[in-house]
Write a protein that holds these residues in place. Structure first.
Motif, PDB file in Angstrom:
ATOM      1  N   ALA A  48    -112.449   3.390  21.830  1.00 27.53           N
ATOM      2  CA  ALA A  48    -112.356   4.486  20.859  1.00 27.53           C
ATOM      3  C   ALA A  48    -112.249   5.834  21.565  1.00 27.53           C
ATOM      4  N   ALA A  49    -113.004   6.018  22.637  1.00 23.72           N
ATOM      5  CA  ALA A  49    -112.936   7.271  23.411  1.00 23.72           C
ATOM      6  C   ALA A  49    -111.567   7.424  24.057  1.00 23.72           C
ATOM      7  N   LEU A  50    -110.998   6.326  24.537  1.00 21.09           N
ATOM      8  CA  LEU A  50    -109.657   6.373  25.123  1.00 21.09           C
ATOM      9  C   LEU A  50    -108.609   6.699  24.066  1.00 21.09           C
ATOM     10  N   ALA A  51    -108.736   6.088  22.892  1.00 23.57           N
ATOM     11  CA  ALA A  51    -107.776   6.337  21.810  1.00 23.57           C
ATOM     12  C   ALA A  51    -107.838   7.794  21.361  1.00 23.57           C
ATOM     13  N   PRO A  91    -119.716   6.317  26.287  1.00 15.68           N
ATOM     14  CA  PRO A  91    -118.844   7.123  27.152  1.00 15.68           C
ATOM     15  C   PRO A  91    -118.983   8.608  26.830  1.00 15.68           C
ATOM     16  N   LYS A  92    -119.047   9.401  27.905  1.00 19.58           N
ATOM     17  CA  LYS A  92    -119.069  10.854  27.754  1.00 19.58           C
ATOM     18  C   LYS A  92    -117.688  11.369  28.156  1.00 19.58           C
ATOM     19  N   ILE A 147    -119.899  -1.953  23.857  1.00 20.76           N
ATOM     20  CA  ILE A 147    -119.531  -0.976  24.882  1.00 20.76           C
ATOM     21  C   ILE A 147    -118.018  -0.886  25.000  1.00 20.76           C
ATOM     22  N   GLN A 148    -117.341  -2.036  25.014  1.00 24.15           N
ATOM     23  CA  GLN A 148    -115.882  -2.043  25.116  1.00 24.15           C
ATOM     24  C   GLN A 148    -115.239  -1.327  23.929  1.00 24.15           C
ATOM     25  N   GLN A 149    -115.774  -1.526  22.726  1.00 25.21           N
ATOM     26  CA  GLN A 149    -115.251  -0.846  21.536  1.00 25.21           C
ATOM     27  C   GLN A 149    -115.436   0.665  21.636  1.00 25.21           C
ATOM     28  N   GLN A 150    -116.599   1.093  22.117  1.00 28.07           N
ATOM     29  CA  GLN A 150    -116.870   2.524  22.236  1.00 28.07           C
ATOM     30  C   GLN A 150    -115.950   3.185  23.264  1.00 28.07           C
TER      31      GLN A 150
END
Length: 142
Positions: A14-17, A75-76, A8-11
């Motif tokens: 990635a959405a933040l990046a 994350p959406k 979850i933290q990786q996803q």
């Protein structure tokens, strides 16, 4: 469906990046906004309609709140992006055995929103609240 905290933290990272490559997450939690999770669970599917799932991330530049997909737990869209000074309206912190909670004033909402946080995210919740409030909400160790 992402269940492991590290996945979850990786996803979310990635959405933040993708949204802002120059920013870096400091701490992230998964929170369920709404009334008591216990009460809503007893109401079954109808109770679930009263809950909204979020990922709350404090980054070097902002506080970013993503909506979480109920089915995939990914994350959406970004629901809110706040300057750290805007996110200071936090109160009523309650640490419980399974579900802890705090109240968070979201933009455009008349009342602070109750954010419920499962115990698997408690250490991160304490870190997040310390960053946002300047005080450590964790009780002293005995």
């Amino acid at each position: 469906m992402a269940i492991k905290k590290a996945t979850i933290q990786q996803q979310v990272a990635a959405a933040l990046a993708e949204a802002n490559p120059a920013d870096r997450p400091l701490v992230m939690i998964q929170a369920v906004a709404g009334p008591s999770v216990w009460l809503m669970s007893m109401l079954g599917l109808i109770g679930q309609l009263f809950l909204t799932y979020y990922f709350i991330t404090v980054t070097e530049q902002a506080v970013v709140i993503h909506k979480a997909d109920r089915m995939t737990n990914r994350p959406k869209e970004i629901a809110y992006a706040l300057a750290p000074a805007q996110a200071g309206a936090i109160g009523d912190i309650r640490r419980n055995t399974v579900w802890s909670s705090f109240r968070f004033q979201l933009p455009g909402q008349a009342q602070p929103t109750r954010m419920n946080v499962h115990r698997q995210w408690r250490a991160e919740m304490d870190h997040l609240l310390t960053l946002l409030t300047g005080t450590n909400p964790a009780p002293p160790a005995h």
